[in-house]
Scaffold this motif. Sequence first.
Motif, PDB file in Angstrom:
ATOM      1  N   GLN A 157      52.916  48.008  46.510  1.00 44.04           N
ATOM      2  CA  GLN A 157      51.639  47.768  45.856  1.00 44.04           C
ATOM      3  C   GLN A 157      50.931  46.539  46.397  1.00 44.04           C
ATOM      4  O   GLN A 157      49.719  46.395  46.258  1.00 44.04           O
ATOM      5  N   LYS A 158      51.667  45.625  46.986  1.00 46.01           N
ATOM      6  CA  LYS A 158      51.085  44.394  47.516  1.00 46.01           C
ATOM      7  C   LYS A 158      50.838  44.459  49.023  1.00 46.01           C
ATOM      8  O   LYS A 158      50.218  43.562  49.595  1.00 46.01           O
ATOM      9  N   ILE A 159      51.351  45.498  49.663  1.00 44.25           N
ATOM     10  CA  ILE A 159      51.189  45.618  51.112  1.00 44.25           C
ATOM     11  C   ILE A 159      49.906  46.378  51.430  1.00 44.25           C
ATOM     12  O   ILE A 159      49.612  47.419  50.835  1.00 44.25           O
ATOM     13  N   GLY A 160      49.148  45.877  52.372  1.00 39.05           N
ATOM     14  CA  GLY A 160      47.927  46.561  52.787  1.00 39.05           C
ATOM     15  C   GLY A 160      46.822  46.448  51.754  1.00 39.05           C
ATOM     16  O   GLY A 160      46.890  45.677  50.800  1.00 39.05           O
ATOM     17  N   ASN A 161      45.771  47.256  51.939  1.00 41.95           N
ATOM     18  CA  ASN A 161      44.621  47.246  51.040  1.00 41.95           C
ATOM     19  C   ASN A 161      44.197  48.674  50.732  1.00 41.95           C
ATOM     20  O   ASN A 161      44.266  49.550  51.596  1.00 41.95           O
TER      21      ASN A 161
ATOM     22  N   SER B 120      39.015  39.518  48.640  1.00 41.29           N
ATOM     23  CA  SER B 120      37.673  38.941  48.755  1.00 41.29           C
ATOM     24  C   SER B 120      36.844  39.830  49.672  1.00 41.29           C
ATOM     25  O   SER B 120      37.215  40.045  50.824  1.00 41.29           O
ATOM     26  N   ILE B 121      35.754  40.343  49.156  1.00 40.35           N
ATOM     27  CA  ILE B 121      34.890  41.235  49.928  1.00 40.35           C
ATOM     28  C   ILE B 121      33.653  40.463  50.376  1.00 40.35           C
ATOM     29  O   ILE B 121      32.895  39.947  49.555  1.00 40.35           O
ATOM     30  N   TRP B 122      33.472  40.397  51.694  1.00 41.67           N
ATOM     31  CA  TRP B 122      32.355  39.658  52.262  1.00 41.67           C
ATOM     32  C   TRP B 122      31.129  40.542  52.463  1.00 41.67           C
ATOM     33  O   TRP B 122      30.009  40.053  52.442  1.00 41.67           O
ATOM     34  N   SER B 123      31.338  41.820  52.657  1.00 39.67           N
ATOM     35  CA  SER B 123      30.218  42.741  52.832  1.00 39.67           C
ATOM     36  C   SER B 123      30.740  44.174  52.816  1.00 39.67           C
ATOM     37  O   SER B 123      31.940  44.409  52.968  1.00 39.67           O
TER      38      SER B 123
ATOM     39  N   LEU C 159      36.796  42.270  54.673  1.00 41.50           N
ATOM     40  CA  LEU C 159      37.615  41.347  53.886  1.00 41.50           C
ATOM     41  C   LEU C 159      37.735  39.982  54.552  1.00 41.50           C
ATOM     42  O   LEU C 159      38.590  39.177  54.172  1.00 41.50           O
ATOM     43  N   GLY C 160      36.907  39.723  55.525  1.00 40.58           N
ATOM     44  CA  GLY C 160      36.936  38.442  56.211  1.00 40.58           C
ATOM     45  C   GLY C 160      37.761  38.470  57.476  1.00 40.58           C
ATOM     46  O   GLY C 160      37.280  38.126  58.558  1.00 40.58           O
ATOM     47  N   ASN C 161      39.017  38.930  57.354  1.00 41.74           N
ATOM     48  CA  ASN C 161      39.898  38.995  58.527  1.00 41.74           C
ATOM     49  C   ASN C 161      40.155  40.423  58.994  1.00 41.74           C
ATOM     50  O   ASN C 161      40.854  40.642  59.976  1.00 41.74           O
ATOM     51  N   LYS C 162      39.584  41.397  58.279  1.00 42.82           N
ATOM     52  CA  LYS C 162      39.768  42.794  58.684  1.00 42.82           C
ATOM     53  C   LYS C 162      38.731  43.672  58.007  1.00 42.82           C
ATOM     54  O   LYS C 162      38.151  43.308  56.985  1.00 42.82           O
ATOM     55  N   MET C 163      38.523  44.855  58.606  1.00 46.41           N
ATOM     56  CA  MET C 163      37.657  45.876  58.022  1.00 46.41           C
ATOM     57  C   MET C 163      38.546  46.970  57.441  1.00 46.41           C
ATOM     58  O   MET C 163      39.447  47.474  58.123  1.00 46.41           O
TER      59      MET C 163
END
Length: 252
Positions: A33-37, A69-72, A132-136
């Motif tokens: 549940q904590k791995i990935g998005n 955290s969603i940047w866009s 997410l800042g460091n990945k899409m």
Amino acid sequence: MEIFDALLQWLNINWRAVIATISLILSGYFAYQKIGNKIGLTYQVTIGGYSDEQISNLVISNRKDKTISIWSIYAVLENDIKFEVYKPVAPLILKSGESVSVSPEKYSYLHLDGDRFLPKFLFGRIDFYANLGNKMVKCIDEKISDKRNSLYRVATKSKVSLDGHLYNENVRFVLIYFFEGEKQFAFFETNGFIGHEWGKTPNHMGVDNYDANSIKVMLEHYGYDQMFSNYVCLENCGPKDGFKVVFRKRNT
């Protein structure tokens, strides 16, 4: 009975192994549940008005057991064209299991390579990605399927309003009046009651077979014709014909 006794005896001997196995399974589940998005998304499209077809609302859901955290938010059309749908002033923080509804900034139209571009949000292919800042991360379309309810007839909502005030056929007359500089609406119902923003005396016309002249007489009797700086009385002629003016204050 013998099988049950044998099972109890086996559990009594191997209970530590059973507990360890269950703990291992649970640990693996919570770790997963904590791995990935995993981000769910639904959207609404607005058509018409003074701008082109565009995405007017997004519902974004965090489906993992961690804060993101969603940047866009980007949309990719027909696996070819990308454009930014939503960009918050500050990163959008979503806790585990949290959902949020956002309204993207409106625009008149889109450009592509210097030419005007008309997307097909309703019927074309569209994929959403969260930055997410460091990945899409590609979002999961969470549109609710109604296939299980396909056998049912569908009832739809209708909104009939006058200057933003909802009403139905129970409203026979509407008095729009100005009192102490404030515009207010009084609904005169078919059964004689006076409501909505009225809150004054009387709250009933006394009979249910009243007409527009009865309302005019009531206003004069209670001094409202002098108290209200201006007013107009409208009669409800039905959903097709709307309202017509039956009398108004004559300022001298």
